[in-house]
Design a protein around this motif. Sequence first.
Motif, PDB file in Angstrom:
ATOM      1  N   GLN A 455       0.704  -0.967   0.301  1.00  0.00           N
ATOM      2  CA  GLN A 455      -0.484  -0.452  -0.230  1.00  0.00           C
ATOM      3  C   GLN A 455       1.288   1.754  -0.135  1.00  0.00           C
ATOM      4  OE1 GLN A 455      -2.171  -0.483   3.054  1.00  0.00           O
ATOM      5  NE2 GLN A 455      -3.307  -2.431   2.864  1.00  0.00           N
ATOM      6  N   CYS A 456       1.605   1.637  -1.315  1.00  0.00           N
ATOM      7  CA  CYS A 456       2.338   2.602  -1.122  1.00  0.00           C
ATOM      8  C   CYS A 456       2.787   2.927  -2.382  1.00  0.00           C
ATOM      9  CB  CYS A 456       3.624   2.312  -0.402  1.00  0.00           C
ATOM     10  SG  CYS A 456       4.807   1.014  -1.633  1.00  0.00           S
ATOM     11  N   SER A 457       3.002   4.203  -3.087  1.00  0.00           N
ATOM     12  CA  SER A 457       3.065   4.167  -4.626  1.00  0.00           C
ATOM     13  C   SER A 457       5.031   4.364  -4.567  1.00  0.00           C
ATOM     14  CB  SER A 457       2.350   6.397  -4.392  1.00  0.00           C
ATOM     15  OG  SER A 457       0.931   5.578  -4.907  1.00  0.00           O
ATOM     16  N   PHE A 458       4.351   3.698  -6.062  1.00  0.00           N
ATOM     17  CA  PHE A 458       5.854   4.032  -6.444  1.00  0.00           C
ATOM     18  C   PHE A 458       6.274   4.848  -7.762  1.00  0.00           C
ATOM     19  CE2 PHE A 458       4.742   0.047  -5.565  1.00  0.00           C
ATOM     20  CZ  PHE A 458       6.027  -0.787  -4.475  1.00  0.00           C
ATOM     21  N   TRP A 459       7.522   5.508  -6.583  1.00  0.00           N
ATOM     22  CA  TRP A 459       8.974   6.320  -7.926  1.00  0.00           C
ATOM     23  C   TRP A 459       9.815   6.041  -8.569  1.00  0.00           C
ATOM     24  CZ3 TRP A 459       7.970  11.505  -4.829  1.00  0.00           C
ATOM     25  CH2 TRP A 459       7.065  12.113  -4.642  1.00  0.00           C
ATOM     26  N   SER A 460      10.409   6.410  -9.362  1.00  0.00           N
ATOM     27  CA  SER A 460      11.688   6.170 -10.581  1.00  0.00           C
ATOM     28  C   SER A 460      11.904   6.982 -11.771  1.00  0.00           C
ATOM     29  CB  SER A 460      11.115   4.400 -10.536  1.00  0.00           C
ATOM     30  OG  SER A 460      12.495   3.970 -11.012  1.00  0.00           O
ATOM     31  N   PHE A 461      12.466   6.470 -12.322  1.00  0.00           N
ATOM     32  CA  PHE A 461      13.377   7.577 -13.242  1.00  0.00           C
ATOM     33  C   PHE A 461      13.763   6.774 -14.105  1.00  0.00           C
ATOM     34  CE2 PHE A 461      16.059   8.428  -9.554  1.00  0.00           C
ATOM     35  CZ  PHE A 461      17.308   8.105 -10.618  1.00  0.00           C
ATOM     36  N   VAL A 462      14.073   6.519 -15.347  1.00  0.00           N
ATOM     37  CA  VAL A 462      14.983   6.266 -16.333  1.00  0.00           C
ATOM     38  C   VAL A 462      15.539   7.713 -17.161  1.00  0.00           C
ATOM     39  CG1 VAL A 462      14.854   5.187 -18.470  1.00  0.00           C
ATOM     40  CG2 VAL A 462      13.829   4.509 -16.674  1.00  0.00           C
ATOM     41  N   ASP A 463      17.331   7.172 -17.283  1.00  0.00           N
ATOM     42  CA  ASP A 463      18.007   8.141 -17.928  1.00  0.00           C
ATOM     43  C   ASP A 463      18.449   7.430 -19.069  1.00  0.00           C
ATOM     44  OD1 ASP A 463      19.920   9.674 -18.462  1.00  0.00           O
ATOM     45  OD2 ASP A 463      21.480   8.876 -17.484  1.00  0.00           O
ATOM     46  N   MET A 464      17.052   8.740 -20.260  1.00  0.00           N
ATOM     47  CA  MET A 464      16.894   8.914 -21.219  1.00  0.00           C
ATOM     48  C   MET A 464      18.776   8.519 -22.004  1.00  0.00           C
ATOM     49  SD  MET A 464      15.371  12.192 -22.149  1.00  0.00           S
ATOM     50  CE  MET A 464      14.595  11.982 -23.710  1.00  0.00           C
ATOM     51  N   ASP A 465      19.321  10.077 -21.496  1.00  0.00           N
ATOM     52  CA  ASP A 465      21.117   9.529 -22.379  1.00  0.00           C
ATOM     53  C   ASP A 465      21.593   8.729 -22.096  1.00  0.00           C
ATOM     54  OD1 ASP A 465      20.096  12.044 -23.680  1.00  0.00           O
ATOM     55  OD2 ASP A 465      20.509  13.531 -22.140  1.00  0.00           O
ATOM     56  N   SER A 466      21.287   7.611 -20.922  1.00  0.00           N
ATOM     57  CA  SER A 466      22.382   6.728 -20.300  1.00  0.00           C
ATOM     58  C   SER A 466      22.867   6.371 -21.509  1.00  0.00           C
ATOM     59  CB  SER A 466      21.750   5.601 -19.981  1.00  0.00           C
ATOM     60  OG  SER A 466      20.885   4.657 -20.896  1.00  0.00           O
ATOM     61  N   SER A 467      24.265   5.880 -21.837  1.00  0.00           N
ATOM     62  CA  SER A 467      25.186   5.012 -22.769  1.00  0.00           C
ATOM     63  C   SER A 467      24.842   3.705 -23.514  1.00  0.00           C
ATOM     64  CB  SER A 467      26.288   4.214 -22.415  1.00  0.00           C
ATOM     65  OG  SER A 467      26.668   3.343 -20.777  1.00  0.00           O
ATOM     66  N   SER A 468      23.561   2.642 -22.154  1.00  0.00           N
ATOM     67  CA  SER A 468      23.235   1.993 -23.057  1.00  0.00           C
ATOM     68  C   SER A 468      21.827   2.190 -24.104  1.00  0.00           C
ATOM     69  CB  SER A 468      22.774   0.589 -22.047  1.00  0.00           C
ATOM     70  OG  SER A 468      21.615   2.014 -21.447  1.00  0.00           O
ATOM     71  N   ARG A 469      21.374   3.334 -23.963  1.00  0.00           N
ATOM     72  CA  ARG A 469      20.100   3.904 -24.666  1.00  0.00           C
ATOM     73  C   ARG A 469      20.607   4.120 -25.774  1.00  0.00           C
ATOM     74  NH1 ARG A 469      14.477   4.951 -24.048  1.00  0.00           N
ATOM     75  NH2 ARG A 469      14.927   4.264 -22.591  1.00  0.00           N
TER      76      ARG A 469
END
Length: 681
Positions: A455-469
């Motif tokens: 019973q919680c909300s999840f926050w997260s982010f993704v790096d759009m400029d990561s080397s793998s991307r």
Amino acid sequence: MSNLKMKEAALIYLDRSGGLQKFIDDCKYYNDSKQSYAVYRFNILVNPSDIVELDAELGNHILHKPLKAAQVFQSVCFTAVKTLSLIGQLQTETQINIVLKLTHLPPLRSYILDLCEFPLDYASQRFYMMQGIVIAMTTVTKYTQGARFLCSDEACPLSKGFQYIRVHVPGATESATVRNDFLCNLCSSSLQEDRKFRVLGDKQIVEIITAKAIHAFRGYSKNQPFRFQSLTIFLRDESVSKMNIGNEYKIIGIPTCVKTSQTAVCIEANSIISCNPKVPSGISDNFRYLLSLTSSSCWKFTAILANIFASQIVPPGTYNLLKLCLLMSLVQTSDRNKELKDCLDILIITSDTLLVDRLLNFSINLVPRGIRHLVSTEIFPTLSRNKYGTGAVSIQAGSALLAKGGICFIGDLASHKKDKLEQLQSVVESRNITVYIPGKKFGDGVNQQMTFPVQCSFWSFVDMDSSSRKNMQKTNTLIGQMDCSLIPTNLLEAFGLLIKCNESSPCSPLLSTVQHTLKKAIDPEGQLYVASKKFTTEDFEKLLAFAKNLNVEFSLEAERMIHGYYLASRRIRTDSISGSKLSASALKYLVSLAEAHARLNLRSKVLKEDALIAALLFETSLTLKYGATVFCVAPNAVFPFELYNEEYLEQRDIYLTQCQQQLQQFITTYGPGTALFTSDE
């Protein structure tokens, strides 16, 4: 004479409180039972305040000498059984096991056991009250509640009857109740247990920490070092399974010292009380004045809130869309030990990972249960062996269960392994986690499983400029669609809101942020903006605490708009091959978004203006995931202009009014009741 007076007071109290009648009913249960008992256990509910008024000495015994007080009630109850012939098979007074259950303790400092203060008093064998959050618990096991012993010498008169009865007392180990070196008081022969009369009870061990220790899980300690330690609570019989991981409780119990590999202070729980924090009375005067100034519009107040929010981290006017979503997610949290149904999960795609990380970390500190998950720890529950040697497995909470009613910020998605992301997707979709306990490794060989609500909300982010991307070959995307190839598709769909956030400001993407960073480096504690002085962090804490406790209900117009948009959007995002792109939880997210915007406006009714913001935010998220459709929404639809002054707020209101007309037209064309819908739809 003193003992006789206390017995008289105990009898009078039992009669006045209704305890005597309950005792008689319990005796009837034992008497009607065909089973033979060595120990008859009775719970007696005791109000210390009433006892003290009736007899001060008995009240003092209950508070400071509970074992002796139990003996007083034991004598009274035995006399009652014999006088009224309540249990025919009862022979001796020692067969009666009295457990005094306290309703409360006096609200005095000397009765509170503060988990942050040392040394802890565990030698006085009296009641204390402590308060804490459950971070771990074991499975339920058995313990010996009482046992009958007989003299091994058949010629001894104590080789029969119920003269040797041993019962569990607070703080005692299993070996204190049952072992093979007891001797007969009459002939000194060894005693042997009559196993067919052994009485078993349920036992569970939980670990709690003080609420102050939550700061250790927030990634923000105000530059002051500190340490915390969990406290072990022993639950028995009626108290078993009354505590849930992540909840906060007040516990009345007797401290004791248990020796394992190292000496540990534990609490033998007597009573458990669920904690419900006080509802805040209002908001700051500055916010109240701002609310009155913007009362003519349903959108201005929240726009200004987003504009000035977290000015300690980013300049006002930057990241407005993200800050509005964060505020809306924060007002959907709960401080109470109840089910949180309206979670708002947020996934951010950004190139400014450092600032976004700081902004999210700042935001979780505004609610009591904001948890910053560390990669070195576990998000979900894990298993370990119980250190007290009870044979039970210990279930450790993990960040998600510890964030109950709040926010679990899990950082960069790329920092988590594939199996953890799959587990996260399952939890976000089902809102529960099942822990499997292998019997061969833990316990008696029987496999078990326990399910916990998340019973919680999840926050997260993704790096759009990561080397793998950057090294990946981008696939062809639709108009408005983001390249989300690094994010597992099912996990991407599970998150309610997807936000693209790669610029600090549409007009000046770097200058204002660079200036802010330089000024903060020179004066870290300085308030750089007027907004920071007028609307402090404490003001936002009070605002969020007040807003999230508002009970909101939908107006008919808002309800129709939400359902109309959902059905129309589901219609145009459905194809014959893959079916509908809208998940079953989409409607729930829309409702939650509309409620959150109403709460942030400090309103108890959800209006169609709130429904519009919900639809725009959700459509923006859908566009990033799947591309644009007939209802084409601009990426900056919620904040089309920089909010410099009142004129720009007016322009935004006009723009949103036009968006509302477009949404209504979209619903009219593609929604329920139109020619495009078949009878089945």
